[in-house]
Design a protein around this motif. Structure first.
Motif, PDB file in Angstrom:
ATOM      1  N   CYS A 103       0.801  -1.228   0.000  1.00  0.00           N
ATOM      2  CA  CYS A 103       0.000   0.000   0.000  1.00  0.00           C
ATOM      3  C   CYS A 103       0.836   1.281   0.000  1.00  0.00           C
ATOM      4  O   CYS A 103       0.351   2.338   0.379  1.00  0.00           O
ATOM      5  N   ASP A 105       1.842   2.292  -2.895  1.00  0.00           N
ATOM      6  CA  ASP A 105       1.417   2.760  -4.210  1.00  0.00           C
ATOM      7  C   ASP A 105      -0.114   2.770  -4.237  1.00  0.00           C
ATOM      8  O   ASP A 105      -0.755   1.744  -3.986  1.00  0.00           O
ATOM      9  N   ASP A 106      -0.714   3.938  -4.550  1.00  0.00           N
ATOM     10  CA  ASP A 106      -2.173   4.066  -4.506  1.00  0.00           C
ATOM     11  C   ASP A 106      -2.875   3.121  -5.475  1.00  0.00           C
ATOM     12  O   ASP A 106      -3.893   2.515  -5.137  1.00  0.00           O
ATOM     13  N   VAL A 107      -2.345   2.984  -6.689  1.00  0.00           N
ATOM     14  CA  VAL A 107      -2.984   2.135  -7.685  1.00  0.00           C
ATOM     15  C   VAL A 107      -2.930   0.674  -7.248  1.00  0.00           C
ATOM     16  O   VAL A 107      -3.934  -0.054  -7.291  1.00  0.00           O
ATOM     17  N   CYS A 109      -2.527  -0.464  -4.235  1.00  0.00           N
ATOM     18  CA  CYS A 109      -3.331  -0.603  -3.019  1.00  0.00           C
ATOM     19  C   CYS A 109      -4.812  -0.721  -3.376  1.00  0.00           C
ATOM     20  O   CYS A 109      -5.534  -1.557  -2.816  1.00  0.00           O
ATOM     21  N   SER A 110      -5.270   0.087  -4.312  1.00  0.00           N
ATOM     22  CA  SER A 110      -6.669   0.022  -4.748  1.00  0.00           C
ATOM     23  C   SER A 110      -6.962  -1.334  -5.396  1.00  0.00           C
ATOM     24  O   SER A 110      -8.010  -1.939  -5.141  1.00  0.00           O
ATOM     25  N   SER A 113      -7.213  -3.961  -2.749  1.00  0.00           N
ATOM     26  CA  SER A 113      -8.448  -3.781  -1.985  1.00  0.00           C
ATOM     27  C   SER A 113      -9.648  -4.334  -2.748  1.00  0.00           C
ATOM     28  O   SER A 113     -10.531  -4.975  -2.167  1.00  0.00           O
TER      29      SER A 113
END
Length: 182
Positions: A103, A105-107, A109-110, A113
């Motif tokens: 997490c 890296d936002d991409v 992590c998304s 998720s």
């Protein structure tokens, strides 16, 4: 005479999938043994390897149940959906570890998720399928098979006069698939 296999293509596919899954599990055992023995290992990564091994064992169980049906025409749907439900939960647990690791890296992590939610949806659908399709044994022991009716049972005395909601034609509440989460 040799036994007749009811579905030779599916039988062959399931048997080759079993070989692949056992090989993949052996690979995970080797990697986890090598990594987890290191002096400065990250416990989350080590735990993720162990969760992966458990997930492969459940995949083997599910595929074995499918193989028994495809190769021998022995119904093992309950074993298959229960193993898939547990595997979905184990996959979600493994994904929580991957989320912790990735997490930054936002991409990514998304993405992890969304895979986490998808794994839980698949587990929930398999649990629901098991509840609907798996027979309840009637041992003639006076138990009517009604194990309660949801969260209400935690706050009230059980009402054994209400019949169990397990009927083979009962429709499920969960969707068969979640669009975009496959």
């Amino acid at each position: 005479p040799l036994p007749v296999v009811p579905n030779p293509p599916a039988c062959t596919t399931d048997l080759s999938t079993l070989i692949y899954l056992v090989t993949a599990m052996a690979k995970l055992i080797t990697w986890s043994t090598q990594y987890c023995a290191q002096p400065n290992e990250v416990s989350t990564i080590c735990a993720n390897y162990v969760i992966g091994i458990i997930g492969k064992c459940l995949s083997i169980t599910s595929t074995l149940a499918s193989t028994v049906f495809a190769c021998g025409n022995v119904r093992a749907v309950c074993t298959q959906v229960i193993a898939n439900a547990i595997r979905g939960i184990v996959t979600a647990v493994g994904l929580t570890m991957k989320i912790e690791i990735t997490c930054f890296d936002d991409v990514l992590c998304s993405y992890m998720s969304i895979r986490f939610v998808s794994a839980l949806l698949h587990a929930a659908k398999n649990i629901e399928t098991a509840i609907i399709t798996c027979p309840i044994e009637d041992g003639h022991d006076g138990d009517d098979g009604d194990d309660g009716d949801g969260a209400r049972r935690m706050f009230e005395e059980p009402d054994f006069s209400v019949p169990a909601l397990r009927h083979p034609l009962q429709r499920g509440l969960l969707p068969l698939s979640a669009w975009g989460l496959e």
